[in-house]
Design a protein around this motif. Structure first.
Motif, PDB file in Angstrom:
ATOM      1  N   GLY A 245     -21.333  -8.610 -22.063  1.00 60.89           N
ATOM      2  CA  GLY A 245     -20.170  -9.382 -22.254  1.00 60.89           C
ATOM      3  C   GLY A 245     -19.701 -10.741 -22.537  1.00 60.89           C
ATOM      4  N   VAL A 246     -18.710 -10.880 -23.084  1.00 63.42           N
ATOM      5  CA  VAL A 246     -18.425 -12.121 -23.376  1.00 63.42           C
ATOM      6  C   VAL A 246     -17.188 -13.054 -21.768  1.00 63.42           C
ATOM      7  N   SER A 247     -18.042 -14.418 -22.352  1.00 61.87           N
ATOM      8  CA  SER A 247     -17.838 -15.393 -21.136  1.00 61.87           C
ATOM      9  C   SER A 247     -15.650 -14.950 -21.190  1.00 61.87           C
ATOM     10  N   TYR A 248     -14.968 -15.085 -20.175  1.00 58.13           N
ATOM     11  CA  TYR A 248     -13.397 -15.631 -19.830  1.00 58.13           C
ATOM     12  C   TYR A 248     -13.432 -16.882 -19.007  1.00 58.13           C
ATOM     13  N   ALA A 249     -14.370 -17.738 -19.182  1.00 57.75           N
ATOM     14  CA  ALA A 249     -14.314 -18.479 -17.995  1.00 57.75           C
ATOM     15  C   ALA A 249     -13.554 -20.005 -18.591  1.00 57.75           C
ATOM     16  N   ALA A 250     -13.487 -19.869 -19.939  1.00 58.45           N
ATOM     17  CA  ALA A 250     -11.746 -21.070 -20.466  1.00 58.45           C
ATOM     18  C   ALA A 250     -10.700 -20.245 -20.495  1.00 58.45           C
ATOM     19  N   HIS A 251     -10.237 -19.397 -20.573  1.00 57.83           N
ATOM     20  CA  HIS A 251      -9.196 -18.419 -20.007  1.00 57.83           C
ATOM     21  C   HIS A 251      -8.607 -18.623 -18.494  1.00 57.83           C
ATOM     22  N   LEU A 252      -9.998 -18.334 -17.973  1.00 57.88           N
ATOM     23  CA  LEU A 252      -9.585 -18.822 -15.945  1.00 57.88           C
ATOM     24  C   LEU A 252      -8.527 -20.318 -15.824  1.00 57.88           C
ATOM     25  N   LYS A 253      -9.241 -21.160 -16.340  1.00 58.50           N
ATOM     26  CA  LYS A 253      -8.590 -22.866 -16.652  1.00 58.50           C
ATOM     27  C   LYS A 253      -7.746 -23.134 -17.280  1.00 58.50           C
ATOM     28  N   ASP A 254      -7.578 -22.441 -18.391  1.00 54.97           N
ATOM     29  CA  ASP A 254      -6.149 -22.507 -19.473  1.00 54.97           C
ATOM     30  C   ASP A 254      -5.671 -21.286 -19.640  1.00 54.97           C
ATOM     31  N   PRO A 255      -5.212 -20.415 -19.251  1.00 57.41           N
ATOM     32  CA  PRO A 255      -5.015 -19.161 -19.518  1.00 57.41           C
ATOM     33  C   PRO A 255      -3.736 -18.977 -20.908  1.00 57.41           C
ATOM     34  N   ALA A 256      -3.242 -20.136 -20.942  1.00 57.22           N
ATOM     35  CA  ALA A 256      -1.626 -20.034 -21.654  1.00 57.22           C
ATOM     36  C   ALA A 256      -2.295 -20.227 -23.013  1.00 57.22           C
ATOM     37  N   LYS A 257      -3.501 -20.993 -23.329  1.00 60.74           N
ATOM     38  CA  LYS A 257      -3.917 -21.463 -24.492  1.00 60.74           C
ATOM     39  C   LYS A 257      -5.922 -20.613 -24.774  1.00 60.74           C
ATOM     40  N   GLU A 258      -6.127 -20.711 -24.248  1.00 55.65           N
ATOM     41  CA  GLU A 258      -7.944 -19.688 -24.208  1.00 55.65           C
ATOM     42  C   GLU A 258      -7.760 -17.997 -24.318  1.00 55.65           C
ATOM     43  N   LYS A 259      -8.256 -17.457 -25.417  1.00 55.77           N
ATOM     44  CA  LYS A 259      -8.452 -16.083 -25.004  1.00 55.77           C
ATOM     45  C   LYS A 259      -9.759 -16.114 -24.946  1.00 55.77           C
ATOM     46  N   VAL A 260      -9.985 -14.603 -24.638  1.00 55.42           N
ATOM     47  CA  VAL A 260     -10.863 -13.717 -25.075  1.00 55.42           C
ATOM     48  C   VAL A 260     -11.333 -12.918 -25.796  1.00 55.42           C
ATOM     49  N   GLU A 261     -12.327 -13.740 -26.220  1.00 56.96           N
ATOM     50  CA  GLU A 261     -12.605 -13.776 -27.554  1.00 56.96           C
ATOM     51  C   GLU A 261     -13.369 -11.832 -27.914  1.00 56.96           C
ATOM     52  N   ARG A 262     -12.652 -10.720 -27.813  1.00 58.20           N
ATOM     53  CA  ARG A 262     -14.201  -9.218 -27.850  1.00 58.20           C
ATOM     54  C   ARG A 262     -12.940  -8.939 -29.201  1.00 58.20           C
ATOM     55  N   ASP A 263     -13.695  -7.828 -29.434  1.00 55.47           N
ATOM     56  CA  ASP A 263     -12.766  -6.981 -30.755  1.00 55.47           C
ATOM     57  C   ASP A 263     -12.669  -4.985 -29.986  1.00 55.47           C
ATOM     58  N   ALA A 264     -13.871  -5.379 -29.156  1.00 56.39           N
ATOM     59  CA  ALA A 264     -13.782  -3.713 -28.365  1.00 56.39           C
ATOM     60  C   ALA A 264     -14.772  -3.715 -27.118  1.00 56.39           C
ATOM     61  N   LEU A 265     -14.030  -2.797 -26.732  1.00 53.03           N
ATOM     62  CA  LEU A 265     -14.807  -2.180 -24.992  1.00 53.03           C
ATOM     63  C   LEU A 265     -15.181  -1.345 -25.514  1.00 53.03           C
ATOM     64  N   PHE A 266     -16.380  -0.489 -24.562  1.00 50.85           N
ATOM     65  CA  PHE A 266     -16.838   0.301 -25.437  1.00 50.85           C
ATOM     66  C   PHE A 266     -17.792   1.131 -23.671  1.00 50.85           C
ATOM     67  N   TRP A 267     -17.376   2.530 -24.024  1.00 48.64           N
ATOM     68  CA  TRP A 267     -17.611   3.357 -22.681  1.00 48.64           C
ATOM     69  C   TRP A 267     -18.540   4.225 -23.021  1.00 48.64           C
ATOM     70  N   HIS A 268     -19.573   4.815 -22.270  1.00 50.19           N
ATOM     71  CA  HIS A 268     -20.537   6.713 -22.861  1.00 50.19           C
ATOM     72  C   HIS A 268     -20.594   6.587 -21.579  1.00 50.19           C
ATOM     73  N   PHE A 269     -20.445   8.061 -21.592  1.00 48.41           N
ATOM     74  CA  PHE A 269     -21.078   8.836 -19.970  1.00 48.41           C
ATOM     75  C   PHE A 269     -21.366  10.730 -20.827  1.00 48.41           C
ATOM     76  N   PRO A 270     -22.669  10.452 -21.145  1.00 43.92           N
ATOM     77  CA  PRO A 270     -23.500  11.235 -21.658  1.00 43.92           C
ATOM     78  C   PRO A 270     -23.111  12.992 -20.881  1.00 43.92           C
ATOM     79  N   GLY A 271     -22.737  13.397 -19.487  1.00 38.58           N
ATOM     80  CA  GLY A 271     -23.021  13.845 -19.017  1.00 38.58           C
ATOM     81  C   GLY A 271     -21.764  14.740 -17.867  1.00 38.58           C
ATOM     82  N   TYR A 272     -22.121  14.819 -16.502  1.00 35.27           N
ATOM     83  CA  TYR A 272     -21.254  15.759 -16.612  1.00 35.27           C
ATOM     84  C   TYR A 272     -20.890  15.066 -14.438  1.00 35.27           C
TER      85      TYR A 272
END
Length: 369
Positions: A245-272
């Motif tokens: 993961g990435v840290s959102y600690a700075a975003h919690l304290k200043d949500p208007a200014k600090e963004k969560v820096e990430r390109d994408a989230l992924f899930w993988h479920f190769p079953g039933y």
């Protein structure tokens, strides 16, 4: 191929925070291994009482006595509040993974009676389930009230979340499973990689630090919890140990200014993941979420589904054919990620015949085979 225990070489968040000087406690569900060496008390928690499976007449590990008729959610909350009182003058990390609102659906009779009097609305009409939710709600209230009472609320971050969506939304999908609740307008529910299965609440309370009444549009996931808590604690991640993961600690304290820096989230479920009548809560699938876009690749036939979650949170309009370039872009991200982590592909279960697979029946195996 399913892994049911956390490998012993993994470094838990409790181990990292304990190393940083925190007292650590866990009271509730574990599900990361049942052997003694896998118990949370061996994985970084100074104190740990595990219990799940029943809400009344429950069993704890290690064994703990309690009065007849005790409700598990109340028991876990008692232990949590006691932990806070004993560690109020030092840094502490408390994890309370409630077994509520998990099946079997059992609740305190007086709360069930209270909700029986209420009129069902918006797919919510089960008084037992409502009573279970009320007990979890009471637990949260007791814990936050204790922090206020001890005067440490301004120095304590409280996080409330869930590991999956509610048990409902199945009937609309043609899945033969009981709708105990409803996740509308989200599609499907627990066990699915639709939004009803993976979109959950994340509520933060830190008086004087996290602005009250703010709703963040940033996309986060539970994999971000580890680096974020290390950031809040001012602790470094384990040396040479990758975190997903990435840290959102700075975003919690200043949500208007600090963004969560990430390109994408992924899930993988190769079953039933099954339900009744040879229907499935999910089939083999991979998912990528980037900004407002969500792409699902069904691994049985490699078909694609593309949704604009900003304008279609219910995943009703598959845009893979009208937005082929966006689908291609997201599929390239998904492919690269699967290669990078060596994601396993679905394999044929050689222990079952074609007829058994079609009917959903399990073949009995002889002892020793």
């Amino acid at each position: 191929d399913n892994v049911t225990a956390l490998p012993l070489e993994k470094v838990t968040i409790a181990q990292s925070l304990k190393k940083a000087g925190y007292a650590t406690g866990l009271f509730g569900k574990w599900h990361l291994g049942n052997r003694q060496e896998e118990h949370p008390s061996k994985r970084g928690f100074d104190e740990a009482i595990v219990s799940n499976g029943k809400h009344f007449k429950f069993v704890t590990d290690p064994p703990v006595d309690y009065p007849e008729g005790t409700y598990l959610a109340d028991f876990l909350t008692d232990k949590a509040v006691d932990f806070i009182e004993r560690h109020k003058d030092e840094p502490f990390f408390l994890y309370v993974p409630h077994f509520g609102v998990h099946s079997p659906y059992q609740a305190k009779p007086e709360l069930v009676e209270k909700f029986k009097e209420k009129t069902p609305a918006d797919g919510h009409g089960d008084p037992v389930y409502a009573a279970m939710l009320a007990s979890v709600d009471e637990s949260v209230g007791r814990i936050t009230a204790k922090l206020d009472e001890l005067g440490i609320a301004e120095n304590t971050l409280v996080i409330f979340s869930s590991d999956n969506g509610g048990v409902g939304g199945y009937q609309r999908e043609g899945v033969q499973a009981k709708d105990v609740t409803d996740n509308a307008p989200l599609r499907s529910g627990k066990g699915s990689l639709r939004e009803g299965g993976i979109r959950v609440p994340y509520v933060f309370r830190w008086k004087g630090t996290v602005p009250a009444g703010i709703v963040s549009k940033e996309v986060i996931a539970s994999i971000d919890l580890y680096p974020s808590l290390l950031g809040v604690a001012g602790s470094e991640k384990p040396e040479g140990y990758p975190l997903d993961g990435v840290s959102y600690a700075a975003h919690l304290k200043d949500p208007a200014k600090e963004k969560v820096e990430r390109d994408a989230l992924f899930w993988h479920f190769p079953g039933y993941l099954g339900a009744g009548g040879n229907t499935w809560r999910t089939r083999p699938v991979s998912v990528v979420r980037s900004g407002k876009w969500k792409l699902l690749q069904n691994l049985e036939d490699r078909s694609l589904e593309l949704y604009d979650l900003k304008n279609d949170v219910g995943e009703k309009q598959n845009l893979s054919e009208t937005q082929p370039e966006k689908a291609k872009e997201l599929l390239a991200k998904l492919d690269a990620w699967r290669v990078a982590i060596n994601a396993p592909s679905p394999t044929v279960n050689e222990n079952r015949t074609a007829g058994e697979i079609q009917s959903g029946k399990k073949r009995k195996r002889r002892a020793g085979s």
